[in-house]
Design a protein around this motif. Structure first.
Motif, PDB file in Angstrom:
ATOM      1  N   GLY A  89      -5.975   9.587   0.122  1.00 11.71           N
ATOM      2  CA  GLY A  89      -7.204   9.442  -0.458  1.00 11.71           C
ATOM      3  C   GLY A  89      -7.814   8.295  -0.471  1.00 11.71           C
ATOM      4  O   GLY A  89      -8.949   8.184  -1.016  1.00 11.71           O
ATOM      5  N   GLN A  90      -7.052   7.222  -0.341  1.00 12.73           N
ATOM      6  CA  GLN A  90      -7.363   5.876  -0.526  1.00 12.73           C
ATOM      7  C   GLN A  90      -8.286   5.407   0.794  1.00 12.73           C
ATOM      8  O   GLN A  90      -7.489   5.443   2.017  1.00 12.73           O
ATOM      9  N   LYS A  91      -9.366   4.990   0.751  1.00 13.38           N
ATOM     10  CA  LYS A  91     -10.119   4.378   1.756  1.00 13.38           C
ATOM     11  C   LYS A  91      -9.848   3.277   2.453  1.00 13.38           C
ATOM     12  O   LYS A  91      -9.512   2.733   3.703  1.00 13.38           O
ATOM     13  N   GLU A  92      -9.626   2.138   1.423  1.00  8.11           N
ATOM     14  CA  GLU A  92      -9.085   0.839   1.659  1.00  8.11           C
ATOM     15  C   GLU A  92      -7.517   0.804   2.123  1.00  8.11           C
ATOM     16  O   GLU A  92      -6.547   1.378   1.500  1.00  8.11           O
ATOM     17  N   GLU A  93      -7.257  -0.007   3.320  1.00  8.72           N
ATOM     18  CA  GLU A  93      -5.828  -0.142   3.636  1.00  8.72           C
ATOM     19  C   GLU A  93      -5.177  -1.105   2.830  1.00  8.72           C
ATOM     20  O   GLU A  93      -5.942  -2.215   2.591  1.00  8.72           O
ATOM     21  N   PRO A  94      -3.822  -0.970   2.309  1.00  9.86           N
ATOM     22  CA  PRO A  94      -3.178  -2.106   1.595  1.00  9.86           C
ATOM     23  C   PRO A  94      -3.011  -3.297   2.373  1.00  9.86           C
ATOM     24  O   PRO A  94      -3.077  -3.293   3.536  1.00  9.86           O
ATOM     25  N   LYS A  95      -3.185  -4.548   1.659  1.00  9.21           N
ATOM     26  CA  LYS A  95      -3.044  -5.927   2.121  1.00  9.21           C
ATOM     27  C   LYS A  95      -1.646  -6.044   2.711  1.00  9.21           C
ATOM     28  O   LYS A  95      -0.769  -5.671   2.137  1.00  9.21           O
ATOM     29  N   VAL A  96      -1.601  -6.658   3.932  1.00 12.99           N
ATOM     30  CA  VAL A  96      -0.429  -7.184   4.395  1.00 12.99           C
ATOM     31  C   VAL A  96      -0.045  -8.251   4.292  1.00 12.99           C
ATOM     32  O   VAL A  96      -0.636  -9.341   4.369  1.00 12.99           O
ATOM     33  N   TYR A  97       1.205  -8.638   3.685  1.00  9.74           N
ATOM     34  CA  TYR A  97       1.789  -9.950   3.467  1.00  9.74           C
ATOM     35  C   TYR A  97       2.933 -10.286   4.310  1.00  9.74           C
ATOM     36  O   TYR A  97       3.744  -9.758   4.820  1.00  9.74           O
ATOM     37  N   ARG A  98       2.894 -11.681   4.875  1.00  6.93           N
ATOM     38  CA  ARG A  98       3.672 -12.457   5.638  1.00  6.93           C
ATOM     39  C   ARG A  98       4.438 -13.293   4.852  1.00  6.93           C
ATOM     40  O   ARG A  98       3.720 -14.306   4.197  1.00  6.93           O
ATOM     41  N   MET A  99       5.917 -13.531   5.065  1.00  6.06           N
ATOM     42  CA  MET A  99       6.652 -14.501   4.130  1.00  6.06           C
ATOM     43  C   MET A  99       7.701 -14.834   5.252  1.00  6.06           C
ATOM     44  O   MET A  99       8.132 -14.214   5.984  1.00  6.06           O
ATOM     45  N   ARG A 100       7.914 -16.186   4.962  1.00  2.00           N
ATOM     46  CA  ARG A 100       9.093 -16.946   5.583  1.00  2.00           C
ATOM     47  C   ARG A 100      10.174 -17.093   4.563  1.00  2.00           C
ATOM     48  O   ARG A 100      10.081 -17.714   3.487  1.00  2.00           O
ATOM     49  N   VAL A 101      11.451 -16.526   5.009  1.00  2.00           N
ATOM     50  CA  VAL A 101      12.722 -16.595   4.137  1.00  2.00           C
ATOM     51  C   VAL A 101      13.814 -17.136   4.687  1.00  2.00           C
ATOM     52  O   VAL A 101      13.985 -17.077   6.041  1.00  2.00           O
ATOM     53  N   PHE A 102      14.640 -17.854   3.887  1.00  2.00           N
ATOM     54  CA  PHE A 102      15.847 -18.655   4.581  1.00  2.00           C
ATOM     55  C   PHE A 102      16.982 -17.870   3.901  1.00  2.00           C
ATOM     56  O   PHE A 102      17.119 -17.567   2.556  1.00  2.00           O
ATOM     57  N   ALA A 103      17.768 -17.256   4.643  1.00  2.00           N
ATOM     58  CA  ALA A 103      18.914 -16.335   4.425  1.00  2.00           C
ATOM     59  C   ALA A 103      19.948 -16.150   5.273  1.00  2.00           C
ATOM     60  O   ALA A 103      19.698 -16.542   6.320  1.00  2.00           O
ATOM     61  N   PRO A 104      21.151 -15.889   4.736  1.00  2.00           N
ATOM     62  CA  PRO A 104      22.379 -15.816   5.944  1.00  2.00           C
ATOM     63  C   PRO A 104      22.363 -14.729   6.588  1.00  2.00           C
ATOM     64  O   PRO A 104      22.866 -14.607   7.709  1.00  2.00           O
ATOM     65  N   ASN A 105      21.565 -13.575   6.193  1.00  2.00           N
ATOM     66  CA  ASN A 105      21.615 -12.489   7.150  1.00  2.00           C
ATOM     67  C   ASN A 105      20.138 -11.427   6.608  1.00  2.00           C
ATOM     68  O   ASN A 105      19.585 -11.957   5.820  1.00  2.00           O
TER      69      ASN A 105
END
Length: 237
Positions: free
Chosen positions: A71-87
């Motif tokens: 029922g919500q007209k607007e699509e939720p914002k998409v977030y992009r993130m760069r992460v450093f991790a072992p897996n």
């Protein structure tokens, strides 16, 4: 009577055996057996001890958003993130931790769209990487700038995590990366990194071992102890 209750149990001898002392000995032997079995399982692992000398870190790109509501007209914002991790497991955990703190989006109310590992092209040239970070200590939050020499960004991040753990007792989950960049030679700030920019840097060979030219001259035992340092012949003039 009270003194007799708190005294130590008698020790076992060759002629007389103490039940309390025997139970204590069995507990000690059982604990030593468990320790031996644990060490044996560790030694049977595929990875050797030398592989744990440096923390292995990979670079991931994660894309996520909040779940769309009916029922919500607007699509939720998409977030992009760069992460450093072992897996990937720890990378997802870091992603949702930052999303919860910064955007108020929890893992239960969000969805992960994509996750990709960034693999850099192999390079043999050493670059200086600048890292702006923020970490939490026992007294508060601190901002910091670090410089490391490495061939790729993942190697520089590995050095950073080991350095922060040794110098500041900072755990990985308390360190937040703000920005990373390749620092040109003219803008290097740290004296330790700047000392390598001189073109006349020399690294002496302190441990020089002479090896046989042919395999048949190889000997496993010698009567003379080898010389591992450079000798200078000082002749009298």
């Amino acid at each position: 009577f009270f003194f007799l209750m708190i005294r130590r149990p008698p020790r076992s001898t060759q002629g007389v055996s103490s039940a309390a002392s025997d139970v204590y000995k069995r507990q000690v032997s059982t604990q030593s057996t468990w320790d031996f079995q644990w060490c044996q399982r560790r030694s049977m692992g595929k990875e050797s001890k030398s592989q744990f000398s440096l923390k292995k870190v990979k670079q991931y790109i994660l894309v996520g958003r909040a779940k769309p509501v009916a029922g919500q007209k607007e699509e939720p914002k998409v977030y992009r993130m760069r992460v450093f991790a072992p897996n990937t497991v720890i990378a997802k955990s870091k992603f949702w931790t930052l999303m919860r703190k910064q955007k108020k989006i929890k893992h239960t109310g969000g969805e992960l769209i994509a996750i990709h590992e960034v693999i850099e092209n192999p390079s043999k040239s050493v670059k200086v990487y600048g890292i702006v970070l923020r970490y939490q200590s026992r007294t508060g939050y601190h901002n910091m700038y670090k410089e490391y020499r490495d061939t790729n960004i993942c190697g520089a991040m590995s050095q950073m995590y080991m350095d922060m753990a040794g110098r500041h007792r900072a755990r990985e989950e308390t360190i937040h990366i703000v920005r990373t960049c390749v620092v040109p030679e003219s803008k290097i700030k740290r004296a330790e990194t700047k000392s390598f920019t001189n073109g006349n840097v020399k690294f002496p060979l302190l441990n020089r071992i002479s090896r046989p030219p042919i395999k048949k001259f190889k000997a496993f035992a010698r009567a003379k102890r080898p010389t591992l340092f450079l000798q200078q012949n000082n002749s009298d003039s």
